[in-house]
Design a protein around this motif. Structure first.
Motif, PDB file in Angstrom:
ATOM      1  N   LEU A  78       8.682 -12.691  16.714  1.00  0.00           N
ATOM      2  CA  LEU A  78       9.948 -13.219  16.230  1.00  0.00           C
ATOM      3  C   LEU A  78      11.081 -12.249  16.544  1.00  0.00           C
ATOM      4  O   LEU A  78      12.134 -12.629  17.049  1.00  0.00           O
ATOM      5  CB  LEU A  78       9.838 -13.427  14.713  1.00  0.00           C
ATOM      6  N   PHE A  79      10.827 -10.970  16.264  1.00  0.00           N
ATOM      7  CA  PHE A  79      11.858  -9.966  16.468  1.00  0.00           C
ATOM      8  C   PHE A  79      12.234  -9.862  17.941  1.00  0.00           C
ATOM      9  O   PHE A  79      13.406  -9.970  18.308  1.00  0.00           O
ATOM     10  CB  PHE A  79      11.373  -8.599  15.959  1.00  0.00           C
ATOM     11  N   PHE A  80      11.229  -9.693  18.803  1.00  0.00           N
ATOM     12  CA  PHE A  80      11.560  -9.448  20.203  1.00  0.00           C
ATOM     13  C   PHE A  80      12.109 -10.685  20.902  1.00  0.00           C
ATOM     14  O   PHE A  80      12.995 -10.593  21.742  1.00  0.00           O
ATOM     15  CB  PHE A  80      10.364  -8.871  20.952  1.00  0.00           C
ATOM     16  N   TYR A  81      11.585 -11.875  20.550  1.00  0.00           N
ATOM     17  CA  TYR A  81      12.179 -13.061  21.159  1.00  0.00           C
ATOM     18  C   TYR A  81      13.596 -13.266  20.652  1.00  0.00           C
ATOM     19  O   TYR A  81      14.454 -13.778  21.373  1.00  0.00           O
ATOM     20  CB  TYR A  81      11.304 -14.295  20.961  1.00  0.00           C
TER      21      TYR A  81
ATOM     22  N   PHE B 107      -0.650   0.095  13.271  1.00  0.00           N
ATOM     23  CA  PHE B 107       0.042   0.028  11.993  1.00  0.00           C
ATOM     24  C   PHE B 107      -0.060  -1.338  11.332  1.00  0.00           C
ATOM     25  O   PHE B 107       0.654  -1.640  10.377  1.00  0.00           O
ATOM     26  CB  PHE B 107       1.502   0.458  12.154  1.00  0.00           C
ATOM     27  N   VAL B 108      -0.968  -2.172  11.877  1.00  0.00           N
ATOM     28  CA  VAL B 108      -1.293  -3.464  11.282  1.00  0.00           C
ATOM     29  C   VAL B 108      -0.049  -4.302  10.951  1.00  0.00           C
ATOM     30  O   VAL B 108       0.158  -4.705   9.816  1.00  0.00           O
ATOM     31  CB  VAL B 108      -2.151  -3.308  10.000  1.00  0.00           C
ATOM     32  N   ILE B 109       0.776  -4.515  11.958  1.00  0.00           N
ATOM     33  CA  ILE B 109       1.947  -5.367  11.765  1.00  0.00           C
ATOM     34  C   ILE B 109       1.584  -6.756  12.281  1.00  0.00           C
ATOM     35  O   ILE B 109       1.085  -6.878  13.392  1.00  0.00           O
ATOM     36  CB  ILE B 109       3.160  -4.832  12.559  1.00  0.00           C
ATOM     37  N   PRO B 110       1.809  -7.809  11.498  1.00  0.00           N
ATOM     38  CA  PRO B 110       1.435  -9.145  11.963  1.00  0.00           C
ATOM     39  C   PRO B 110       2.153  -9.514  13.265  1.00  0.00           C
ATOM     40  O   PRO B 110       3.335  -9.245  13.445  1.00  0.00           O
ATOM     41  CB  PRO B 110       1.880 -10.067  10.829  1.00  0.00           C
TER      42      PRO B 110
ATOM     43  N   ALA C  82       7.778 -21.358  15.360  1.00  0.00           N
ATOM     44  CA  ALA C  82       7.573 -22.047  14.081  1.00  0.00           C
ATOM     45  C   ALA C  82       6.085 -22.294  13.861  1.00  0.00           C
ATOM     46  O   ALA C  82       5.576 -22.149  12.748  1.00  0.00           O
ATOM     47  CB  ALA C  82       8.342 -23.366  14.058  1.00  0.00           C
ATOM     48  N   LEU C  83       5.391 -22.635  14.938  1.00  0.00           N
ATOM     49  CA  LEU C  83       3.953 -22.902  14.817  1.00  0.00           C
ATOM     50  C   LEU C  83       3.173 -21.670  14.357  1.00  0.00           C
ATOM     51  O   LEU C  83       2.132 -21.790  13.716  1.00  0.00           O
ATOM     52  CB  LEU C  83       3.390 -23.386  16.153  1.00  0.00           C
ATOM     53  N   THR C  84       3.685 -20.470  14.676  1.00  0.00           N
ATOM     54  CA  THR C  84       2.943 -19.268  14.297  1.00  0.00           C
ATOM     55  C   THR C  84       2.773 -19.158  12.779  1.00  0.00           C
ATOM     56  O   THR C  84       1.882 -18.476  12.311  1.00  0.00           O
ATOM     57  CB  THR C  84       3.634 -17.974  14.772  1.00  0.00           C
ATOM     58  N   PHE C  85       3.611 -19.860  12.035  1.00  0.00           N
ATOM     59  CA  PHE C  85       3.495 -19.796  10.585  1.00  0.00           C
ATOM     60  C   PHE C  85       2.444 -20.758  10.052  1.00  0.00           C
ATOM     61  O   PHE C  85       2.051 -20.691   8.901  1.00  0.00           O
ATOM     62  CB  PHE C  85       4.856 -20.089   9.932  1.00  0.00           C
ATOM     63  N   VAL C  86       1.999 -21.671  10.917  1.00  0.00           N
ATOM     64  CA  VAL C  86       1.044 -22.687  10.489  1.00  0.00           C
ATOM     65  C   VAL C  86      -0.361 -22.352  10.967  1.00  0.00           C
ATOM     66  O   VAL C  86      -1.351 -22.627  10.305  1.00  0.00           O
ATOM     67  CB  VAL C  86       1.464 -24.064  11.074  1.00  0.00           C
ATOM     68  N   VAL C  87      -0.425 -21.737  12.141  1.00  0.00           N
ATOM     69  CA  VAL C  87      -1.687 -21.573  12.852  1.00  0.00           C
ATOM     70  C   VAL C  87      -2.307 -20.212  12.508  1.00  0.00           C
ATOM     71  O   VAL C  87      -1.585 -19.253  12.285  1.00  0.00           O
ATOM     72  CB  VAL C  87      -1.371 -21.678  14.367  1.00  0.00           C
ATOM     73  N   PRO C  88      -3.663 -20.119  12.476  1.00  0.00           N
ATOM     74  CA  PRO C  88      -4.284 -18.806  12.237  1.00  0.00           C
ATOM     75  C   PRO C  88      -3.863 -17.789  13.304  1.00  0.00           C
ATOM     76  O   PRO C  88      -3.677 -18.164  14.468  1.00  0.00           O
ATOM     77  CB  PRO C  88      -5.784 -19.087  12.343  1.00  0.00           C
ATOM     78  N   PRO C  89      -3.713 -16.517  12.928  1.00  0.00           N
ATOM     79  CA  PRO C  89      -3.168 -15.503  13.830  1.00  0.00           C
ATOM     80  C   PRO C  89      -3.915 -15.366  15.162  1.00  0.00           C
ATOM     81  O   PRO C  89      -3.294 -15.125  16.189  1.00  0.00           O
ATOM     82  CB  PRO C  89      -3.306 -14.202  13.037  1.00  0.00           C
TER      83      PRO C  89
END
Lengths: 509, 224
Positions: free
Chosen positions: A148-151, A139-142, A410-417
């Motif tokens: 974020l949700f599960f942690y 379902f192509v969820i980032p 927080a880093l996940t918002f800066v770094v490529p997926p």
């Protein structure tokens, strides 16, 4: 340079991975810390077994486990049946985790929870989260939102739960993703990616391990609510006493059948699954099928040797070493010493090589195996340092976890997926049997000697090892992105030809 | 103008050496693919399980640079000694866009007109169903092939990609590169077609590309 036989190559790799840490420990025992000579002899034998076991295991993982995993991943996605994809994911998640030898190691250290219950709960946790990862891909969820949700859920539960369970819960997350699960689950991801033609295929093939390590944390936290915690029961390790060299030999001989059996029961479900799958759906050509069967044999022998070596030779010595070192008046030296051990011990984790290779393969060499290895060394070294600080001071695990995961998320918002996915995978991979069977007893020994609470202080070490790579690998990703941006500087090119012209080269002189 | 697409196939651990040579020649386009070598016998496959990971380094060069590159690879990597790798130059016929052409050839010695149309070697490309590379190589060996390199590929054929929720699916394919002297080429392609043709489960199709220059096939040269 280039060995003619694969086994020679893998042996060399294994020697290079295990020798540094073995040498450090050996020198410590020889010159600085008085330890019974029987234990040291047992350690040397263990080292040899670990090297042999690791070489065989990595071959087996290459030609059997990863192959099975990626065929299953590809085939089930190609079926285009949602229930089949989800059902198979759940089933595979459970049977592969039950097989995970690390989990057995951890379960025996934890006295408060029934071993069987722990193993089953954790396995179901992994199964469910493998399903979640598949849903995420389909379902192509980032990745970052899912993490974020599960942690978020994990930390809410962590604040509510019993402090004694906290360290163990976080540890089991790191531990479940060990030498059996990692090659297999990663390969499922690669298999799914291999039949996709869209752009995200590559980055999606990572991240399965990451989600699968959340399952166990949640599972154990839930168990913690059900079980009455019993702090009187502290976990302990039986240190064998050797009176002569014959005792060492008989210790190994008596342990070997246990592991022969344990690994056999662990591998059995996967082998059956593969056979059924082969005859019903996969129908690989005969030769490929035979190679996989031989690979399974390599995996089996390798794992038996590795686990026997680690558990007999390493864990007792680790415990005693920790105890004796803490007894001296130079306690602070434990921190740099552990950091040094951490730097080298990560190379001795068999699953790490699988990850490094996968990363280098999928990035077509852009992230080399060495680069990945060094980043992980830094991470584990830092984690060991922090773990020692905790053992010595008794600071609560939640502080470290909350801060660490806050930075990582927080880093996940800066770094490529892609890097985020690789980083969270690396976290699960870094904490394998070496950490569980040597560094953890080492910390337990120290904690015991200085009179700390083993359940809260020594445990949590694995969790720290699992957490630090999230930060360092993502930073490596950020750096590599900045570098590649510098390289592609805009160029002003002047050409004699028009820009939408097709130039027939042979007509130009 | 001569422009070549040069493929260098080397062991994975020597990839960096080759890329360094490319850097020194200031080649602007260097693309790396991963593949694996073919096991030479069933015996080796079963008891040793050696997969021989290979790197396929592709680059676009002008005629003079191509010859320089080949020379450098021979001198520094001894690529012309059997077992050290292989390198071949496939002539390019056209390029789209003047800027692109200038980018490809940036800093390189231009030169020459059309490449010679005499090709001593050809590169056979086989496209087949995933997993049957060994079957194809067995057939190719019967036709006189010395070895090959397997690449994994995805088939996105005539119809548009099928969707399964958010994921588009493709067929799994393997590709095999076999470099052969022009005289042997048709034998190899014939045996592949006879043993693994489109009526078998392998569904192999093969075609060949012209190769202007080769390094690393000394053994073959001696044989022919």
């Amino acid at each position: 340079m280039n060995s003619k036989y694969l086994i020679g190559e893998k042996l060399k790799e294994a020697v290079l991975s295990v020798l540094p840490i073995a040498l450090i420990v050996f020198l410590l025992c020889l010159f600085f810390v008085p330890v019974e000579s029987g234990l040291v002899l047992s350690f040397v034998i263990g080292t040899v077994m670990i090297i042999l076991g690791m070489a065989l295991f990595t071959i087996g993982a290459d030609v059997a486990m990863t192959q099975i995993g990626s065929h299953v991943g590809a085939k089930m996605t190609a079926s285009r049946k949602l229930w089949l994809v989800l059902g198979l994911s759940f089933l595979l998640g459970v049977i592969i985790t039950v097989a995970e030898p690390d989990l057995q190691v951890l379960a025996t250290y934890v006295p408060a929870i029934d071993t069987g219950a722990l193993v089953i709960t954790v396995s179901v946790g992994v199964g469910l989260f493998l399903v979640v990862s598949m849903l995420r891909i389909l379902f192509v969820i980032p990745m970052k939102w899912i993490l974020l949700f599960f942690y978020g859920v994990v930390f809410v539960l962590a604040f509510l739960s019993d402090r004694n369970f906290l360290s163990v819960a976080f540890d089991s997350g790191g531990v479940t993703t060990g030498p059996m699960t990692v090659p297999f689950i990663m390969a499922i991801g690669v298999g799914v990616a291999s039949i996709r033609s869209d752009g995200k295929a590559k980055s999606d093939s990572f991240g399965l391990i990451a989600l699968c390590s959340i399952g166990p944390i949640l599972a154990v936290l839930f168990l913690g609510f059900l079980y009455e915690s019993n702090t009187a029961q502290t976990s302990s390790i039986l240190v064998s006493a050797f009176h002569s060299s014959v005792d060492v030999g008989s210790e190994y001989l008596s342990a070997l059948p246990d592991y022969l059996w344990e690994v056999a029961t662990a591998l059995f479900p996967i082998v059956i699954f593969f056979l059924v799958f082969q005859f019903l759906a996969l129908k690989l050509p005969r030769r490929q099928f035979r190679v996989i069967l031989i690979g399974i044999l390599y995996t089996y022998v390798g794992l038996v040797l590795f686990l026997t070596g680690v558990n007999v030779g390493f864990s007792s010595l680790g415990y005693v070493l920790g105890q004796n070192l803490a007894g001296g008046n130079l306690r602070w030296i434990l921190i740099p010493l552990s950091m040094l051990m951490g730097w080298f011990i990560i190379n001795a984790e068999p699953a790490v090589h699988v990850l490094n290779k996968q990363v280098s393969d999928l990035s077509a060499g852009a992230i080399s195996e060495n680069m990945m290895g060094r980043t992980l060394s830094i991470a584990v070294s830092a984690a060991m340092g922090l773990a020692m600080v905790r053992v010595l001071t008794g600071m609560p695990i939640l502080w470290f976890m909350a801060l660490g995961y806050l930075i990582a998320l927080a880093l996940t918002f800066v770094v490529p997926p892609t890097f985020t996915a690789i980083a969270f995978d690396a976290g699960g991979v870094a904490s394998g049997p070496m950490t569980a069977a040597f560094m953890l007893p080492f910390a337990m020994g120290i904690s015991n000697a200085i009179g700390g609470n083993v359940m809260t202080d020594a445990f949590g070490l694995v969790a720290l090892v699992a957490m630090m790579p999230l930060i360092t690998v993502q930073i490596m990703g950020a750096v590599s992105v900045i570098k590649s941006k510098e390289r592609i500087a805009a160029q002003n090119i002047v050409s004699a030809f028009g820009d939408d012209e097709t130039i027939e080269l042979w007509e130009v002189s | 103008m001569e422009l070549y697409y040069v493929l260098g196939i080397v062991d994975r651990n020597r990839e960096e050496e080759l890329r360094k040579i490319c850097r020194e020649l200031r080649l602007t386009v260097v693309l790396t693919n991963y593949g694996k070598g073919t096991a030479t016998s069933e015996h080796l496959l079963l008891y040793d399980l050696k997969e021989m990971p290979k790197s396929i380094v592709g680059t676009i060069v002008t005629g003079p640079s191509m010859r320089q590159l080949m020379r450098a690879a021979k001198k520094k990597m001894y690529i012309d000694i059997p077992g050290n790798g292989i390198m071949m130059a496939i002539p390019m016929k056209s390029v789209s866009g003047g800027k692109n052409l200038a980018y490809f050839t940036d800093g390189q010695d231009l030169g020459g007109a059309a490449p010679s149309m005499k090709f001593k070697y050809e590169l056979i490309v086989v496209i087949l169903n995933e997993g049957y590379a060994d079957t194809v190589m067995d057939a190719a060996r019967k036709g006189g092939a010395a070895g090959g390199t397997i690449l994994h590929a995805k088939g996105t054929g005539g119809q548009t990609a099928e969707k399964f929720f958010g994921v588009s699916l493709a067929e799994e394919k393997d590709m095999i590169y076999i470099l052969a002297p022009t005289g042997k080429k048709s034998d190899i392609m014939k045996t592949i077609n006879q043993n693994c043709g489109t009526d078998t489960e392998v569904r192999a199709i093969s075609f060949s590309l012209p190769v202007s220059e080769v390094a690393g096939l000394r053994r073959l040269e001696e044989e022919s």
